[in-house]
Design an enzyme around this catalytic site. Sequence first.
Site, PDB file in Angstrom:
ATOM      1  N   ASP A 293       0.673  -1.234   0.112  1.00 41.82           N
ATOM      2  CA  ASP A 293      -0.188   0.094   0.133  1.00 41.82           C
ATOM      3  C   ASP A 293       1.180   1.164   0.111  1.00 41.82           C
ATOM      4  O   ASP A 293       2.158   1.184   1.045  1.00 41.82           O
ATOM      5  CB  ASP A 293      -0.655  -0.598   1.178  1.00 41.82           C
ATOM      6  CG  ASP A 293      -2.244  -0.386   1.394  1.00 41.82           C
ATOM      7  OD1 ASP A 293      -2.560  -0.896  -0.191  1.00 41.82           O
ATOM      8  OD2 ASP A 293      -2.775  -1.244   2.090  1.00 41.82           O
TER       9      ASP A 293
ATOM     10  N   ASP B 214      15.304  -1.085  12.898  1.00 40.54           N
ATOM     11  CA  ASP B 214      15.888   0.093  12.168  1.00 40.54           C
ATOM     12  C   ASP B 214      15.580   1.477  12.283  1.00 40.54           C
ATOM     13  O   ASP B 214      15.045   2.424  11.340  1.00 40.54           O
ATOM     14  CB  ASP B 214      16.388  -0.329  10.783  1.00 40.54           C
ATOM     15  CG  ASP B 214      16.965   0.416   9.834  1.00 40.54           C
ATOM     16  OD1 ASP B 214      17.894   1.454  10.328  1.00 40.54           O
ATOM     17  OD2 ASP B 214      17.171   0.485   8.471  1.00 40.54           O
TER      18      ASP B 214
END
Length: 284
Positions: A87, A190
């Site tokens: 998406d 991260d």
Amino acid sequence: MKEMMQEALREAGEQAEIKNVKQLSGGSISQAYLVETAAASYFIKWHEEAPVGFFRQEALGLQFLQEAEALAVPKVYTWGKHFIVMDAVTGTSSAHTEEELGRGIAALHAVEGSIFGLEEDNFIGELPQINGWEGSWLPFLRNKRLLPQIELGRSLGRLQSRRSEKAYRLLDHLDEWVPDHNRSVKVHGDLWGGNWLPGRQGHPVLIDPAVWYGDPEFELAFTHLFGGFSNTMYRAYEEFHPPDPLFEERKPIYQLYYLLVHLNIFGESYGSAVDAVLNRYTRF
């Protein structure tokens, strides 16, 4: 390229023809595109020389985060050797975005594991991130996070002579600053300022994970390294996880992992930051 994207969308179940392709900036590893059809908008990442399993691990990482039910992640439609289709995340920040982000990260860090690591290795940036399982924090930090990056740095010529000596000396003395324990939680892995985006109605969305079960302070330390997070976010996080008074003493050690990753990817521009951490903890 457009034909390959159309084929990727067909794999994702989208039959409508592509109307528009816009290349997006900001990605240092993959090419990123916003692709629009008459039916929907998609985000496609493309990397012609992606390491084996690169986009599979990204899809698994997003699933790992989604299962925590803490913050939104993009829906993944399909992935292959060279691409991933998900998406498109579109939105603008609202007055509540940063607070929701802080509470969401706190909720992620409330999802406990039984041990540290992950069943499979994955990636940090484009580098392999070594996982496997470890029962306590200190050996995991030493053997699965810092040591692999130090050894990679030596093989690349990034850690030579004095820098290498100090890095190994730090490994030998980690227990002077880092307490061992056995409480692990889900982490994004991260979490810098570029790896979250405002989505619909300003709700924050996490992207580009490097997930594992780890120490929440390790993740929090990285959020401080390059900035991009507001005081509002930290206040909201600390409502659920008040900071340990000794966190500031060990924070640079946790940041060292990410500095070594950047040194190994981008080169000597990160050398002085690595040296500053090593000099702080190894004065000889």
